[in-house]
Design a protein around this motif. Structure first.
Motif, PDB file in Angstrom:
ATOM      1  N   ALA A  77     -37.364 -38.840 -57.804  1.00  0.00           N
ATOM      2  CA  ALA A  77     -36.047 -38.221 -57.649  1.00  0.00           C
ATOM      3  C   ALA A  77     -34.948 -39.240 -57.383  1.00  0.00           C
ATOM      4  O   ALA A  77     -35.182 -40.320 -56.837  1.00  0.00           O
ATOM      5  N   ALA A  78     -33.759 -38.832 -57.772  1.00  0.00           N
ATOM      6  CA  ALA A  78     -32.574 -39.606 -57.411  1.00  0.00           C
ATOM      7  C   ALA A  78     -32.407 -39.541 -55.890  1.00  0.00           C
ATOM      8  O   ALA A  78     -32.757 -38.527 -55.277  1.00  0.00           O
ATOM      9  N   PRO A  79     -31.905 -40.599 -55.281  1.00  0.00           N
ATOM     10  CA  PRO A  79     -31.793 -40.622 -53.816  1.00  0.00           C
ATOM     11  C   PRO A  79     -31.095 -39.396 -53.222  1.00  0.00           C
ATOM     12  O   PRO A  79     -31.506 -38.894 -52.177  1.00  0.00           O
ATOM     13  N   GLU A  80     -30.100 -38.889 -53.899  1.00  0.00           N
ATOM     14  CA  GLU A  80     -29.366 -37.740 -53.346  1.00  0.00           C
ATOM     15  C   GLU A  80     -30.181 -36.440 -53.397  1.00  0.00           C
ATOM     16  O   GLU A  80     -29.831 -35.459 -52.739  1.00  0.00           O
ATOM     17  N   VAL A  86     -38.030 -32.988 -50.213  1.00  0.00           N
ATOM     18  CA  VAL A  86     -38.916 -33.084 -49.046  1.00  0.00           C
ATOM     19  C   VAL A  86     -38.863 -31.787 -48.252  1.00  0.00           C
ATOM     20  O   VAL A  86     -39.894 -31.261 -47.825  1.00  0.00           O
ATOM     21  N   LYS A  87     -37.677 -31.255 -48.089  1.00  0.00           N
ATOM     22  CA  LYS A  87     -37.525 -29.980 -47.379  1.00  0.00           C
ATOM     23  C   LYS A  87     -38.314 -28.876 -48.090  1.00  0.00           C
ATOM     24  O   LYS A  87     -39.033 -28.101 -47.445  1.00  0.00           O
ATOM     25  N   GLN A  88     -38.207 -28.799 -49.407  1.00  0.00           N
ATOM     26  CA  GLN A  88     -38.946 -27.791 -50.168  1.00  0.00           C
ATOM     27  C   GLN A  88     -40.453 -27.961 -49.988  1.00  0.00           C
ATOM     28  O   GLN A  88     -41.180 -26.975 -49.854  1.00  0.00           O
ATOM     29  N   ASN A  89     -40.909 -29.213 -49.960  1.00  0.00           N
ATOM     30  CA  ASN A  89     -42.330 -29.480 -49.777  1.00  0.00           C
ATOM     31  C   ASN A  89     -42.796 -28.975 -48.421  1.00  0.00           C
ATOM     32  O   ASN A  89     -43.819 -28.291 -48.319  1.00  0.00           O
ATOM     33  N   TRP A  90     -42.066 -29.276 -47.370  1.00  0.00           N
ATOM     34  CA  TRP A  90     -42.434 -28.812 -46.027  1.00  0.00           C
ATOM     35  C   TRP A  90     -42.373 -27.288 -45.946  1.00  0.00           C
ATOM     36  O   TRP A  90     -43.259 -26.655 -45.381  1.00  0.00           O
ATOM     37  N   LEU A  91     -41.330 -26.714 -46.513  1.00  0.00           N
ATOM     38  CA  LEU A  91     -41.175 -25.260 -46.426  1.00  0.00           C
ATOM     39  C   LEU A  91     -42.206 -24.507 -47.256  1.00  0.00           C
ATOM     40  O   LEU A  91     -42.446 -23.327 -47.006  1.00  0.00           O
TER      41      LEU A  91
END
Length: 102
Positions: A77-80, A86-91
């Protein structure tokens, strides 16, 4: 992080939940360390027993393989976009909770 995700994928393939957990911890640990926020490790430590139950459930099933793909997307992914991915992965662990009430 790529090496951690490779170890994660191999562990899931082999059904080794403990190794999958260790590799997943190594992958996400990069972000925890980079954040340089002492509150994050404290919060994770407090929540880890609950998180571990969800991770063991997920990584012990075929649905755990979705995390390998999510990790790969994070790495490309692009840095932005990284924080959101990461949030989607945790959620995505929360989906396990939702399914348990169906």
């Amino acid at each position: 992080m790529r090496a951690a995700n490779d170890r994660f994928a191999y562990a899931l393939r082999d059904g080794d939940v403990d190794a999958a957990l260790a590799a997943d911890d190594a992958f996400h640990g990069v972000f925890v360390t980079a954040a340089a926020n002492a509150e994050i490790p404290r919060t994770l430590e407090r929540l880890m027993p609950r998180i571990r139950r969800l991770e063991r459930l997920r990584f012990g099933s075929l649905s755990g393989r979705a995390s390998v793909k999510q990790h790969a997307e994070i790495l490309l992914a692009a840095p932005e976009d990284v924080a959101d991915l990461v949030k989607q992965n945790w959620l995505s662990l929360g989906a396990l909770i939702d399914r348990s009430f169906e």
